[in-house]
Every structure is written in structure tokens, then in C-alpha cells.
Write a protein that holds these residues in place. Structure first.
Motif, PDB file in Angstrom:
ATOM      1  N   SER A   1       0.830  -1.207   0.000  1.00 46.96           N
ATOM      2  CA  SER A   1       0.000   0.000   0.000  1.00 46.96           C
ATOM      3  C   SER A   1       0.863   1.256   0.000  1.00 46.96           C
ATOM      4  O   SER A   1       0.393   2.346  -0.313  1.00 46.96           O
ATOM      5  CB  SER A   1      -0.916   0.007   1.232  1.00 46.96           C
ATOM      6  OG  SER A   1      -0.134  -0.014   2.424  1.00 46.96           O
ATOM      7  N   ASP A   2       2.143   1.108   0.352  1.00 46.28           N
ATOM      8  CA  ASP A   2       3.063   2.245   0.368  1.00 46.28           C
ATOM      9  C   ASP A   2       4.443   1.794  -0.113  1.00 46.28           C
ATOM     10  O   ASP A   2       5.381   1.655   0.674  1.00 46.28           O
ATOM     11  CB  ASP A   2       3.168   2.835   1.781  1.00 46.28           C
ATOM     12  CG  ASP A   2       3.869   4.190   1.797  1.00 46.28           C
ATOM     13  OD1 ASP A   2       4.420   4.582   0.742  1.00 46.28           O
ATOM     14  OD2 ASP A   2       3.874   4.851   2.845  1.00 46.28           O
ATOM     15  N   PRO A   3       4.581   1.557  -1.425  1.00 49.43           N
ATOM     16  CA  PRO A   3       5.862   1.063  -1.948  1.00 49.43           C
ATOM     17  C   PRO A   3       7.023   2.026  -1.727  1.00 49.43           C
ATOM     18  O   PRO A   3       8.169   1.606  -1.612  1.00 49.43           O
ATOM     19  CB  PRO A   3       5.583   0.872  -3.444  1.00 49.43           C
ATOM     20  CG  PRO A   3       4.405   1.745  -3.733  1.00 49.43           C
ATOM     21  CD  PRO A   3       3.584   1.731  -2.487  1.00 49.43           C
TER      22      PRO A   3
ATOM     23  N   GLU B   1      14.524   2.124  -9.509  1.00 47.21           N
ATOM     24  CA  GLU B   1      14.140   2.368 -10.900  1.00 47.21           C
ATOM     25  C   GLU B   1      12.670   2.014 -11.120  1.00 47.21           C
ATOM     26  O   GLU B   1      11.925   2.757 -11.774  1.00 47.21           O
ATOM     27  CB  GLU B   1      15.025   1.549 -11.844  1.00 47.21           C
ATOM     28  CG  GLU B   1      16.461   2.039 -11.929  1.00 47.21           C
ATOM     29  CD  GLU B   1      17.312   1.162 -12.819  1.00 47.21           C
ATOM     30  OE1 GLU B   1      16.788   0.152 -13.345  1.00 47.21           O
ATOM     31  OE2 GLU B   1      18.502   1.471 -12.994  1.00 47.21           O
ATOM     32  N   GLN B   2      12.264   0.863 -10.585  1.00 51.51           N
ATOM     33  CA  GLN B   2      10.864   0.453 -10.719  1.00 51.51           C
ATOM     34  C   GLN B   2       9.943   1.450 -10.033  1.00 51.51           C
ATOM     35  O   GLN B   2       8.876   1.801 -10.547  1.00 51.51           O
ATOM     36  CB  GLN B   2      10.667  -0.944 -10.106  1.00 51.51           C
ATOM     37  CG  GLN B   2      11.458  -2.048 -10.775  1.00 51.51           C
ATOM     38  CD  GLN B   2      11.121  -2.199 -12.241  1.00 51.51           C
ATOM     39  OE1 GLN B   2       9.955  -2.233 -12.622  1.00 51.51           O
ATOM     40  NE2 GLN B   2      12.136  -2.279 -13.079  1.00 51.51           N
ATOM     41  N   LEU B   3      10.367   1.917  -8.875  1.00 48.00           N
ATOM     42  CA  LEU B   3       9.560   2.871  -8.112  1.00 48.00           C
ATOM     43  C   LEU B   3       9.429   4.191  -8.866  1.00 48.00           C
ATOM     44  O   LEU B   3       8.353   4.799  -8.899  1.00 48.00           O
ATOM     45  CB  LEU B   3      10.202   3.102  -6.742  1.00 48.00           C
ATOM     46  CG  LEU B   3       9.394   3.911  -5.724  1.00 48.00           C
ATOM     47  CD1 LEU B   3       8.089   3.200  -5.387  1.00 48.00           C
ATOM     48  CD2 LEU B   3      10.217   4.131  -4.452  1.00 48.00           C
ATOM     49  N   MET B   4      10.511   4.650  -9.483  1.00 42.19           N
ATOM     50  CA  MET B   4      10.479   5.912 -10.220  1.00 42.19           C
ATOM     51  C   MET B   4       9.450   5.866 -11.347  1.00 42.19           C
ATOM     52  O   MET B   4       8.745   6.846 -11.605  1.00 42.19           O
ATOM     53  CB  MET B   4      11.867   6.226 -10.795  1.00 42.19           C
ATOM     54  CG  MET B   4      11.949   7.598 -11.462  1.00 42.19           C
ATOM     55  SD  MET B   4      13.588   7.989 -12.129  1.00 42.19           S
ATOM     56  CE  MET B   4      13.505   7.159 -13.701  1.00 42.19           C
ATOM     57  N   ARG B   5       9.333   4.728 -11.981  1.00 45.65           N
ATOM     58  CA  ARG B   5       8.429   4.613 -13.127  1.00 45.65           C
ATOM     59  C   ARG B   5       6.965   4.501 -12.714  1.00 45.65           C
ATOM     60  O   ARG B   5       6.077   4.656 -13.546  1.00 45.65           O
ATOM     61  CB  ARG B   5       8.851   3.422 -13.985  1.00 45.65           C
ATOM     62  CG  ARG B   5      10.213   3.655 -14.649  1.00 45.65           C
ATOM     63  CD  ARG B   5      10.572   2.604 -15.664  1.00 45.65           C
ATOM     64  NE  ARG B   5      11.776   2.995 -16.379  1.00 45.65           N
ATOM     65  CZ  ARG B   5      12.921   2.342 -16.336  1.00 45.65           C
ATOM     66  NH1 ARG B   5      13.033   1.253 -15.601  1.00 45.65           N
ATOM     67  NH2 ARG B   5      13.976   2.763 -17.020  1.00 45.65           N
ATOM     68  N   THR B   6       6.711   4.236 -11.434  1.00 41.97           N
ATOM     69  CA  THR B   6       5.320   4.150 -10.975  1.00 41.97           C
ATOM     70  C   THR B   6       4.807   5.478 -10.434  1.00 41.97           C
ATOM     71  O   THR B   6       3.609   5.626 -10.197  1.00 41.97           O
ATOM     72  CB  THR B   6       5.168   3.085  -9.870  1.00 41.97           C
ATOM     73  OG1 THR B   6       5.953   3.467  -8.727  1.00 41.97           O
ATOM     74  CG2 THR B   6       5.623   1.716 -10.357  1.00 41.97           C
TER      75      THR B   6
ATOM     76  N   TYR C   1      11.431  11.043  -4.633  1.00 37.69           N
ATOM     77  CA  TYR C   1      10.852  11.639  -3.424  1.00 37.69           C
ATOM     78  C   TYR C   1      10.794  13.172  -3.483  1.00 37.69           C
ATOM     79  O   TYR C   1      10.468  13.814  -2.490  1.00 37.69           O
ATOM     80  CB  TYR C   1      11.639  11.177  -2.194  1.00 37.69           C
ATOM     81  CG  TYR C   1      11.537   9.683  -1.974  1.00 37.69           C
ATOM     82  CD1 TYR C   1      10.481   9.133  -1.248  1.00 37.69           C
ATOM     83  CD2 TYR C   1      12.471   8.814  -2.528  1.00 37.69           C
ATOM     84  CE1 TYR C   1      10.375   7.758  -1.067  1.00 37.69           C
ATOM     85  CE2 TYR C   1      12.372   7.439  -2.357  1.00 37.69           C
ATOM     86  CZ  TYR C   1      11.318   6.918  -1.627  1.00 37.69           C
ATOM     87  OH  TYR C   1      11.206   5.550  -1.454  1.00 37.69           O
ATOM     88  N   GLY C   2      11.109  13.743  -4.653  1.00 40.94           N
ATOM     89  CA  GLY C   2      10.997  15.188  -4.828  1.00 40.94           C
ATOM     90  C   GLY C   2      11.917  15.980  -3.918  1.00 40.94           C
ATOM     91  O   GLY C   2      11.480  16.913  -3.239  1.00 40.94           O
ATOM     92  N   LEU C   3      13.201  15.635  -3.938  1.00 43.89           N
ATOM     93  CA  LEU C   3      14.142  16.219  -2.979  1.00 43.89           C
ATOM     94  C   LEU C   3      15.151  17.188  -3.598  1.00 43.89           C
ATOM     95  O   LEU C   3      16.028  17.688  -2.896  1.00 43.89           O
ATOM     96  CB  LEU C   3      14.919  15.093  -2.277  1.00 43.89           C
ATOM     97  CG  LEU C   3      14.081  14.024  -1.567  1.00 43.89           C
ATOM     98  CD1 LEU C   3      14.989  12.919  -1.041  1.00 43.89           C
ATOM     99  CD2 LEU C   3      13.261  14.637  -0.443  1.00 43.89           C
ATOM    100  N   LEU C   4      15.037  17.461  -4.886  1.00 44.89           N
ATOM    101  CA  LEU C   4      16.047  18.283  -5.548  1.00 44.89           C
ATOM    102  C   LEU C   4      16.191  19.659  -4.904  1.00 44.89           C
ATOM    103  O   LEU C   4      17.296  20.199  -4.808  1.00 44.89           O
ATOM    104  CB  LEU C   4      15.709  18.435  -7.036  1.00 44.89           C
ATOM    105  CG  LEU C   4      16.718  19.234  -7.872  1.00 44.89           C
ATOM    106  CD1 LEU C   4      18.096  18.574  -7.838  1.00 44.89           C
ATOM    107  CD2 LEU C   4      16.231  19.371  -9.316  1.00 44.89           C
TER     108      LEU C   4
END
Length: 266
Positions: free
Chosen positions: A40-42, A76-81, A124-127
Motif C-alpha cells: 500500500s506504500d511502496p 528504478e521500478q519505483l520511479m516509473r510508478t 521523493y521530490g528532494l532536488l
């Protein structure tokens, strides 16, 4: 059992039989990816797997986090989701990113650590928490990874790709320069092929120089293997981006690979 490691993530028990390293690890990777899909929270799950790895080789050393291949694959998998990131998870990711960056100061050559850091920033939007110019400079250390081209754009650097390609060329990272040029529609065909030829010539010079400096067959074979791998990246680049090159160039590459293989052990 002594030969097994077990841990529960996302409600699923993951068990690795360390007496069967290859098969056991591959099986574990598949189960982790299944857990990611079912979680539910990858985004939190992946952080947990980085901070508390199952595989012994990925244990922390001196309180620093080591990034392994399978964790890069997870990221990588997480970024694409494009998962939704909760505030508490983002804070945890930021702490991890800062730890990774601190550990990279003395070892930017560790491309997996750098790549892991950049993936965390994107996912995670950390830039905004880091200096953009410093982040951009790190891409030179991961440009050989396939995901780097996509990651470069996801972090908003597409408008700076021309200068980045020039930087890669200065570093003699010609194949990487060609990959980024193709992905972002820079340069003409002749210039791209010219860069690949320069890469081929450099790889040969490095190999021949290494072989001349030693009588060790082992060292010579290592140099030959490195040139073979380098030529392989050229062929892969040509294939990936469907570059139109002369048949003569392909013949030269294939002939050189055969030549290097024939000299191994001598």
C-alpha cells in the motif's frame, strides 16, 4: 536456520538461502518486486529495504549505507510508478539522501551510490534541498547507466543537456555523450559516429599501453577484457539508438573483438 536470512516486508516474509547464492538471491529479488506491487506504500517499503537490507553484502559499514544493484533496480521500478509520497516518508528519504551525499564526498567513483542518491531525489521530490549545479555534476559519474538519460530529464535538467554533453566529451566519455545526444536530439550523424570512433581508438590505445607495460598474462587479459567490454558498449549504443553507421565500422569492431579474444592467455 544458520544458512537462511529471513525478514518480513510489506506483510510478506522474505527468506534467502545463503547456501544457494545465485538462485536464492534471484528468487529474493522477484519476491521483493512482488511485494512492491502489492504494498500500500511502496515508497516506504523501498526505503526500508535500503536501510535494513536482507542480503549480508549490503550491511552498513561505519553507519554508512551501501547501495546494491538490486536496490537500484527497486528504485528504478519505483520511479516509473510515480508513487504518492507521504510527508513522513519524504523526511526519511531526505535523511537517507543526505547521508548518501555525505558519504560520496570522498568516493564519487562509486556510481551505484551516486545513482541511488539521484534516484532518491527524483522519486521523493528532494532536488530543492540540494544545490542543483552540484547535482548536475554528479551525472557524469552515472552517465553509463541506462536509467541516467531518463533520470536527467525527470530532475528537470533537459534544458542543460547541451552543456552536459560537452562536459562528457571533455571527460572522454564519448559513448555516454552519444547516448545523451541521441536521447535529446543533439548533433548530427557524422559527429555522433565520430565520437564513437574516438572512443574505439582510445579503448585500443589504453589496452595496448597496458599490455606493453607488463609481462603478466593476467593483467594483459584484464586489459583485453576491458577493451572488449568497451567495444560492446559501442555496439549496444548503435543498436539502442538505431544509429546508421558504415558496415566497415561494424566489421572493424567485430574483427577487433575476435582479435582480442584470440590473444587471451598469451
Amino acid at each position: 536456520m544458520d544458512d537462511q536470512l529471513s525478514r518480513t516486508i510489506g506483510g510478506t516474509s522474505l527468506q534467502l538461502d545463503t547456501s544457494e547464492k545465485t538462485g536464492g538471491v534471484e528468487s529474493l529479488y522477484k519476491r521483493i518486486l512482488v511485494s512492491m506491487r502489492e504494498s500500500s506504500d511502496p515508497s516506504k517499503l523501498v526505503l526500508d529495504m535500503i536501510l535494513n537490507p536482507v542480503i549480508p553484502l549490503c550491511q552498513k559499514v561505519d553507519n554508512s549505507v551501501i547501495i546494491a544493484d538490486y536496490q537500484i533496480h527497486m528504485l528504478e521500478q519505483l520511479m516509473r510508478t510515480s508513487p504518492k509520497i507521504e510527508t513522513c516518508v519524504k523526511k526519511e528519504a531526505l535523511k537517507l539522501a543526505r547521508d548518501l551525499k555525505a558519504n560520496m564526498k570522498e568516493n564519487t567513483e562509486n556510481s551505484l551510490a551516486v545513482l541511488g542518491f539521484l534516484l532518491l531525489l527524483s522519486i521523493y521530490g528532494l532536488l530543492d534541498y540540494f544545490d542543483e549545479d552540484e547535482v548536475l555534476e554528479l551525472f557524469a559519474f552515472v552517465a553509463m547507466h541506462e536509467i541516467a538519460v531518463e533520470l536527467f530529464g525527470s530532475l528537470g535538467f533537459a534544458n542543460r543537456v547541451s552543456d552536459f554533453v560537452k562536459h562528457l566529451i571533455k571527460r572522454k566519455q564519448f559513448v555516454e555523450a552519444v547516448r545523451f545526444s541521441c536521447a535529446y536530439n543533439l548533433d548530427d550523424k557524422n559527429r555522433l559516429v565520430g565520437m564513437l570512433r574516438e572512443h574505439i581508438q582510445n579503448a585500443r590505445l589504453i589496452c595496448e599501453s597496458s599490455c606493453l607495460k607488463t609481462n603478466s598474462i593476467e593483467i594483459k587479459d584484464k586489459a583485453r577484457d576491458q577493451e572488449i567490454a568497451s567495444l560492446g558498449t559501442v555496439l549496444q549504443c548503435i543498436s539502442d539508438y538505431k544509429l546508421e553507421v558504415e558496415d566497415l565500422l561494424l566489421y572493424e569492431i567485430e574483427y577487433r573483438i575476435l582479435e582480442l579474444k584470440a590473444h587471451k592467455g598469451k
